[in-house]
Design a protein around this motif. Structure first.
Motif: not given
Length: 93
Positions: A25-26, A36-39, A80-85
């Motif tokens: 969105v930005d 790095a973890p991100i949502v 929506t996006i989630e990045m983790k591990d």
């Protein structure tokens, strides 16, 4: 890293990738291995996926556009996006 793209209708893709570029969105942003973890929220645009090889479901393969052997794109309306591990999950509309 592992990418999983899910829509309300079906699981669109799951596999090993090297990078993904997303329409945030930005502004557009890229995620690489060990990010790095991100949502984040996603807006209408194109998801660009880079991977050594691709295996699609027969039902969802038509949604992806081939750029070359290692790059595909997917048009989305929002999500929506989630990045983790080292696992990226995209919930796409």
């Amino acid at each position: 890293m592992i990418l999983e793209i899910v829509s309300p209708e079906a699981s669109l893709f799951k596999g090993e990738i090297t990078s993904i570029t997303l329409p945030g969105v930005d502004g557009s942003f890229q995620i690489l291995n060990n990010h790095a973890p991100i949502v984040s929220l996603l807006q209408k645009g194109t998801v660009k996926i880079t991977a050594p090889s691709f295996k699609f479901n027969k039902e969802t393969a038509a949604l992806f556009t081939k750029v070359n052997d290692q790059n595909y794109t997917l048009a989305i309306s929002s999500g929506t996006i989630e990045m983790k591990d080292n696992k990226v999950i995209v919930l796409a509309d």
